[in-house]
Enzyme design. Structure first.
Site, mmCIF file in Angstrom:
data_model
loop_
_atom_site.group_PDB
_atom_site.id
_atom_site.type_symbol
_atom_site.label_atom_id
_atom_site.label_comp_id
_atom_site.label_asym_id
_atom_site.label_seq_id
_atom_site.Cartn_x
_atom_site.Cartn_y
_atom_site.Cartn_z
ATOM 1 N N LYS A 14 3.158 -12.295 -2.239
ATOM 2 C CA LYS A 14 1.770 -12.289 -1.751
ATOM 3 C C LYS A 14 0.841 -13.072 -2.674
ATOM 4 C CE LYS A 14 1.136 -7.797 -1.983
ATOM 5 N NZ LYS A 14 2.424 -7.277 -2.472
ATOM 6 N N ARG A 89 -3.771 -0.682 0.847
ATOM 7 C CA ARG A 89 -2.470 -0.084 0.554
ATOM 8 C C ARG A 89 -2.282 1.217 1.324
ATOM 9 N NH1 ARG A 89 -0.957 -3.598 -3.630
ATOM 10 N NH2 ARG A 89 0.520 -2.778 -5.087
ATOM 11 N N ARG A 128 10.345 -11.224 -13.160
ATOM 12 C CA ARG A 128 8.946 -11.287 -13.569
ATOM 13 C C ARG A 128 8.726 -10.407 -14.804
ATOM 14 N NH1 ARG A 128 4.506 -9.716 -9.177
ATOM 15 N NH2 ARG A 128 4.927 -7.597 -9.844
ATOM 16 N N ARG A 134 4.804 -7.552 -17.482
ATOM 17 C CA ARG A 134 3.873 -6.607 -16.873
ATOM 18 C C ARG A 134 4.373 -5.194 -17.128
ATOM 19 N NH1 ARG A 134 1.872 -7.707 -10.754
ATOM 20 N NH2 ARG A 134 2.262 -5.475 -10.582
ATOM 21 N N ARG A 145 7.422 1.914 -7.170
ATOM 22 C CA ARG A 145 6.457 1.113 -6.406
ATOM 23 C C ARG A 145 7.000 0.796 -5.021
ATOM 24 N NH1 ARG A 145 6.026 -3.338 -10.467
ATOM 25 N NH2 ARG A 145 4.863 -4.518 -8.931
HETATM 26 O O1 C5P Z 1 -0.971 -5.564 -5.935
HETATM 27 P P1 C5P Z 1 -0.200 -5.364 -7.215
HETATM 28 O O2 C5P Z 1 1.266 -5.203 -6.969
HETATM 29 O O3 C5P Z 1 -0.521 -6.357 -8.252
HETATM 30 O O4 C5P Z 1 -0.706 -3.952 -7.762
HETATM 31 C C1 C5P Z 1 -0.215 -3.432 -8.977
HETATM 32 C C2 C5P Z 1 -0.512 -1.958 -9.059
HETATM 33 O O5 C5P Z 1 -1.903 -1.705 -8.941
HETATM 34 C C3 C5P Z 1 0.121 -1.112 -7.964
HETATM 35 O O6 C5P Z 1 1.465 -0.795 -8.231
HETATM 36 C C4 C5P Z 1 -0.776 0.109 -7.981
HETATM 37 O O7 C5P Z 1 -0.464 0.946 -9.070
HETATM 38 C C5 C5P Z 1 -2.143 -0.502 -8.230
HETATM 39 N N1 C5P Z 1 -2.873 -0.791 -6.976
HETATM 40 C C6 C5P Z 1 -3.374 0.272 -6.244
HETATM 41 N N2 C5P Z 1 -4.057 0.057 -5.087
HETATM 42 C C7 C5P Z 1 -4.258 -1.188 -4.630
HETATM 43 C C8 C5P Z 1 -3.751 -2.288 -5.356
HETATM 44 C C9 C5P Z 1 -3.050 -2.046 -6.529
HETATM 45 O O8 C5P Z 1 -3.200 1.428 -6.640
HETATM 46 N N3 C5P Z 1 -4.933 -1.369 -3.479
HETATM 47 MG MG MG Z 2 0.335 -9.512 -6.821
#
Ligand code: C5P
Ligand code: MG
Length: 190
Positions: A14, A89, A128, A134, A145
């Site tokens: 994404k 989400r 990654r 990260r 996740r």
């Molecule tokens: O979108 P991304 O994978 O970078 O998000 C990393 C973390 O940020 C997620 O695993 C979650 O813990 C948190 N997150 C969230 N709600 C969102 C976006 C991200 O809790 N809408």
């Molecule tokens: Mg991302």
């Protein structure tokens, strides 16, 4: 205004694609994950509150995310449109996004999803982890996740399908191939 959501599991690509599409169509790329990580880095009040949640791979509460989104909208008044990457989400987040759009007399045009098999997701996320370090890219947290994604985020597919704005493409291939395919879908539906 062209407002898009980039949807799909962690590791689906994404962020990579959203950045390219944002540049191509002059849209504001809103990565909620990046915003949250920046808050943690600068040890803000919000950052301290969400650090443990993110390091466990759990979801930050809806009200905090919705507040962040309100701020993003308010600070980009003259944008040609937005790409939301990693948001919504959950169902309440999706409903709040609709409401924010309606309040600003605009609408969500398309939800684009990148479909990637789970073995490939794991491989990409572990790679990654090695490259970017990260803190939430460890094997256990990655698995959580993915679980959280299936439980809370995947159900949004139906929500957007019912609205008739959902498209899915197979997200394995070269970055450029997938980008071209996304642009085609965007052009057909914008
Ligand atoms: O979108 P991304 O994978 O970078 O998000 C990393 C973390 O940020 C997620 O695993 C979650 O813990 C948190 N997150 C969230 N709600 C969102 C976006 C991200 O809790 N809408
Ligand atoms: Mg991302």
């Amino acid at each position: 205004m062209l407002n898009l959501v980039f949807f799909g599991p962690p590791g689906g690509g994404k962020g990579t694609q959203a950045a390219k599409v944002a540049e191509q169509y002059n849209l504001v790329h809103v990565s909620t994950g990046d915003i949250l990580r920046a808050e943690i880095k600068r040890e803000s009040e919000l950052g301290l509150k969400i650090k443990d949640i993110i390091n466990k791979g759990e979801l930050v509460p809806d009200d905090l995310l919705i507040k962040i989104l309100e701020n993003v909208f308010d600070s980009h008044n003259e944008a040609d449109g937005f790409i939301f990457d990693g948001f919504p989400r959950t169902l309440p987040q999706a409903e709040a996004l609709d409401e924010m759009m309606t309040r600003r007399s605009c609408q969500l045009k398309q939800v684009l999803s990148l479909d990637v098999p789970v073995e490939e997701l794991l491989e990409r996320l572990l790679k990654r982890a090695r490259e970017q370090g990260r803190t939430d890219d460890t094997e256990d947290v990655i698995k959580n996740r993915l679980r959280v994604y299936h439980k809370h985020t995947q159900p949004l597919v139906d929500y957007y399908r019912r609205k008739g704005i959902y498209s899915e493409i197979y997200g394995v291939g070269s970055v450029e191939e997938i980008f071209q395919e996304l642009c085609q879908i965007i052009d057909q539906n914008k």
